[in-house]
Design an enzyme around this catalytic site. Sequence first.
Site, mmCIF file in Angstrom:
data_model
loop_
_atom_site.group_PDB
_atom_site.id
_atom_site.type_symbol
_atom_site.label_atom_id
_atom_site.label_comp_id
_atom_site.label_asym_id
_atom_site.label_seq_id
_atom_site.Cartn_x
_atom_site.Cartn_y
_atom_site.Cartn_z
ATOM 1 N N HIS A 310 -14.300 93.283 47.543
ATOM 2 C CA HIS A 310 -13.250 93.002 46.564
ATOM 3 C C HIS A 310 -11.932 92.839 47.293
ATOM 4 O O HIS A 310 -11.670 93.528 48.276
ATOM 5 C CB HIS A 310 -13.129 94.161 45.556
ATOM 6 C CG HIS A 310 -12.413 93.764 44.309
ATOM 7 N ND1 HIS A 310 -11.049 93.755 44.204
ATOM 8 C CD2 HIS A 310 -12.887 93.318 43.113
ATOM 9 C CE1 HIS A 310 -10.704 93.351 42.987
ATOM 10 N NE2 HIS A 310 -11.793 93.074 42.307
ATOM 11 N N ASP A 367 -19.456 93.289 39.358
ATOM 12 C CA ASP A 367 -20.575 92.379 39.069
ATOM 13 C C ASP A 367 -21.919 92.888 39.571
ATOM 14 O O ASP A 367 -22.948 92.275 39.282
ATOM 15 C CB ASP A 367 -20.272 91.013 39.693
ATOM 16 C CG ASP A 367 -19.096 90.354 38.999
ATOM 17 O OD1 ASP A 367 -18.125 89.981 39.679
ATOM 18 O OD2 ASP A 367 -19.126 90.265 37.757
HETATM 19 C C1 SDX Z 1 -14.542 89.600 40.714
HETATM 20 O O1 SDX Z 1 -9.774 89.776 41.982
HETATM 21 C C2 SDX Z 1 -10.354 90.425 41.021
HETATM 22 O O2 SDX Z 1 -9.848 91.375 40.451
HETATM 23 C C3 SDX Z 1 -11.711 89.865 40.639
HETATM 24 C C4 SDX Z 1 -12.519 90.685 39.644
HETATM 25 C C5 SDX Z 1 -11.886 90.697 38.253
HETATM 26 O O3 SDX Z 1 -12.164 91.646 37.486
HETATM 27 O O4 SDX Z 1 -11.207 89.698 37.905
HETATM 28 O O5 SDX Z 1 -12.643 92.009 40.120
HETATM 29 C C6 SDX Z 1 -13.924 90.105 39.449
HETATM 30 O O6 SDX Z 1 -14.385 88.449 41.018
HETATM 31 C C7 SDX Z 1 -15.281 90.567 41.597
HETATM 32 C C8 SDX Z 1 -15.794 89.904 42.924
HETATM 33 C C9 SDX Z 1 -17.104 89.142 42.630
HETATM 34 N N1 SDX Z 1 -17.473 88.346 43.794
HETATM 35 C C10 SDX Z 1 -18.539 88.677 44.559
HETATM 36 O O7 SDX Z 1 -19.233 89.679 44.392
HETATM 37 C C11 SDX Z 1 -18.828 87.674 45.677
HETATM 38 C C12 SDX Z 1 -19.115 88.423 46.983
HETATM 39 N N2 SDX Z 1 -17.830 89.027 47.455
HETATM 40 C C13 SDX Z 1 -17.089 88.283 48.423
HETATM 41 O O8 SDX Z 1 -17.224 86.919 48.438
HETATM 42 C C14 SDX Z 1 -15.688 88.859 48.692
HETATM 43 O O9 SDX Z 1 -15.832 90.194 48.879
HETATM 44 C C15 SDX Z 1 -14.585 88.592 47.674
HETATM 45 C C16 SDX Z 1 -14.433 87.162 47.357
HETATM 46 C C17 SDX Z 1 -14.824 89.352 46.428
HETATM 47 C C18 SDX Z 1 -13.262 89.107 48.292
HETATM 48 O O10 SDX Z 1 -13.026 88.322 49.410
HETATM 49 P P1 SDX Z 1 -11.740 88.552 50.336
HETATM 50 O O11 SDX Z 1 -10.870 89.617 49.804
HETATM 51 O O12 SDX Z 1 -11.129 87.221 50.586
HETATM 52 O O13 SDX Z 1 -12.376 89.160 51.653
HETATM 53 P P2 SDX Z 1 -12.784 88.304 52.896
HETATM 54 O O14 SDX Z 1 -13.595 87.121 52.467
HETATM 55 O O15 SDX Z 1 -11.560 88.079 53.716
HETATM 56 O O16 SDX Z 1 -13.784 89.326 53.658
HETATM 57 C C19 SDX Z 1 -13.307 90.228 54.642
HETATM 58 C C20 SDX Z 1 -14.520 90.451 55.566
HETATM 59 C C21 SDX Z 1 -15.068 89.128 56.142
HETATM 60 O O17 SDX Z 1 -15.744 89.452 57.348
HETATM 61 P P3 SDX Z 1 -14.877 89.314 58.750
HETATM 62 O O18 SDX Z 1 -14.196 87.984 58.750
HETATM 63 O O19 SDX Z 1 -13.921 90.497 58.755
HETATM 64 O O20 SDX Z 1 -15.959 89.433 59.843
HETATM 65 O O21 SDX Z 1 -15.605 91.006 54.790
HETATM 66 C C22 SDX Z 1 -16.700 90.088 54.781
HETATM 67 C C23 SDX Z 1 -16.135 88.738 55.153
HETATM 68 O O22 SDX Z 1 -17.154 87.923 55.750
HETATM 69 N N3 SDX Z 1 -17.221 90.098 53.401
HETATM 70 C C24 SDX Z 1 -18.522 90.025 53.089
HETATM 71 C C25 SDX Z 1 -18.579 90.134 51.699
HETATM 72 N N4 SDX Z 1 -17.328 90.259 51.198
HETATM 73 C C26 SDX Z 1 -16.492 90.232 52.278
HETATM 74 N N5 SDX Z 1 -19.621 89.889 53.871
HETATM 75 C C27 SDX Z 1 -20.819 89.851 53.200
HETATM 76 N N6 SDX Z 1 -20.949 89.951 51.854
HETATM 77 C C28 SDX Z 1 -19.855 90.094 51.079
HETATM 78 N N7 SDX Z 1 -19.984 90.198 49.745
#
Ligand code: SDX
Length: 439
Positions: A310, A367
């Site tokens: 998140h 989710d």
């Molecule tokens: C919602 O914003 C809100 O409030 C949203 C929400 C709401 O109520 O409106 O809470 C609802 O959208 C919840 C999120 C649902 N999405 C998912 O479950 C999709 C999977 N999650 C990711 O795609 C991710 O965690 C996000 C999109 C939710 C957040 O992404 P960020 O904040 O941009 O984080 P990032 O992509 O910069 O990740 C940081 C690191 C990266 O690795 P490094 O570059 O440090 O090596 O964490 C890794 C990412 O690759 N990472 C994940 C991951 N989430 C982050 N790796 C594997 N699986 C994941 N789910």
Amino acid sequence: MSDVKNLAPATLTLDGKTHELPVVEGTERERGVDISGLLRDAGAVTLDPGYGNTGSCLSDITYIDGNKGILRYRGYPIEELAEKCYFVEVAYLLIKGNLPDRAELERWRGLLTEHSMIHEDMRNFFRGFPERAHPMAILSAMVVSLSTFYPELLGEGPEAVEITAARLISKVRTIAAYSCKKAIGEPYVYPRHGLRYCANFLHMMFDSPCADYQPDPVVVKALEKFLILHADHEQNCSTSTVRLVGSSEANLYASISAGVCALWGKLHGGANQAVIEMLEQIHATGGDVEMVVRRAKDKDDPYRLFGFGHRVYKTYDPRARIAKQMSQDVMGRLGIHDPLLDIALQLEKIALEDDYFVSRNLYPNVDFYTGITLRAMGIPTKMYPVMFAIGRLPGWIAQYLEMRNDPARKIGRPRQIYVGPTERHLPPIDEREPAAAAT
Ligand code: SDX
């Protein structure tokens, strides 16, 4: 706007000049450096792709502490609201700023009942969609179409706003149920005036000419809780979309329709559907949870562990904690055993013991478990982002109204840093190199 304090200014030194930037502090001691004069005074803009460090507004609707796992709507903890309130009470709280008293709640309920049907001509729209149409596409199209049936849109005064809000919150539920009936080829079921919000939705989803459907109180309570968990979440992607579209003075229906589209993405509200598809795939391939974890950790694989991570929560999402317990309660009360819950629990355990996830503060988000409960209710997987939208609607409306009622409101228009070609002049066509070779 509740009180906001001015702290000692920050200083920025650029090109040898020092600039003072005002600093504000909110009621929960969050601090913001006000850069609204930066371009004028220092000749530079900030750069923050994804807006992870950017506050877009002052708001008194929802507070999140991502490190402590705190979520409050208008100051009330999500745990109390989910346990003790009806969804329509929370919708009223978000939009009006306070919980309704008994008379206000009955009046609000009356408005929602009064506006539960959609115009018969709108039912014809459903015939135009292919059977496999995703219900989020239908929802977005139908919401913006509501503006053609109610051209008065956001009239002046609180009463007009209340009716428009009730109209949207009630009709979105009907549109969602109709889109589900469309997908399964069953006749649409009209809302019943004798049923309250959640029971009425379940009635429209599951009643049929062949058999009366009696909403199970366990399922009704779970739906109340599900919708409350989703009702608002400060400036997330879809809410920011609603605010940005509304800032151009687009009407509420158009702004909400845009929010539906933003929510649809798998990284946002579409994740609840992606989680179940991920768990189903693990189940279908013999329960190999480790494979999914390996792919999620592989930097060369774009695969993500859906339902994990998140932008704001760097600990367990408080909604996920409630949703996890809710899924187990509902299945226990309904006598259902869903192997996907076992897989989800196993996946959570493995991830939370794995340094890749722990070191990145990746925990289950809203989710991860909510789809399990929707499955137990018998709701089809493609409907899950729509269920999220039904829940989020009062939050979108509240945020839109807060933006429109802000006297300092301006149209949203971010800047950029241009890194493309500097000035050049047109070559005759026969002197041009192939465009593909140039990229
Ligand atoms: C919602 O914003 C809100 O409030 C949203 C929400 C709401 O109520 O409106 O809470 C609802 O959208 C919840 C999120 C649902 N999405 C998912 O479950 C999709 C999977 N999650 C990711 O795609 C991710 O965690 C996000 C999109 C939710 C957040 O992404 P960020 O904040 O941009 O984080 P990032 O992509 O910069 O990740 C940081 C690191 C990266 O690795 P490094 O570059 O440090 O090596 O964490 C890794 C990412 O690759 N990472 C994940 C991951 N989430 C982050 N790796 C594997 N699986 C994941 N789910």
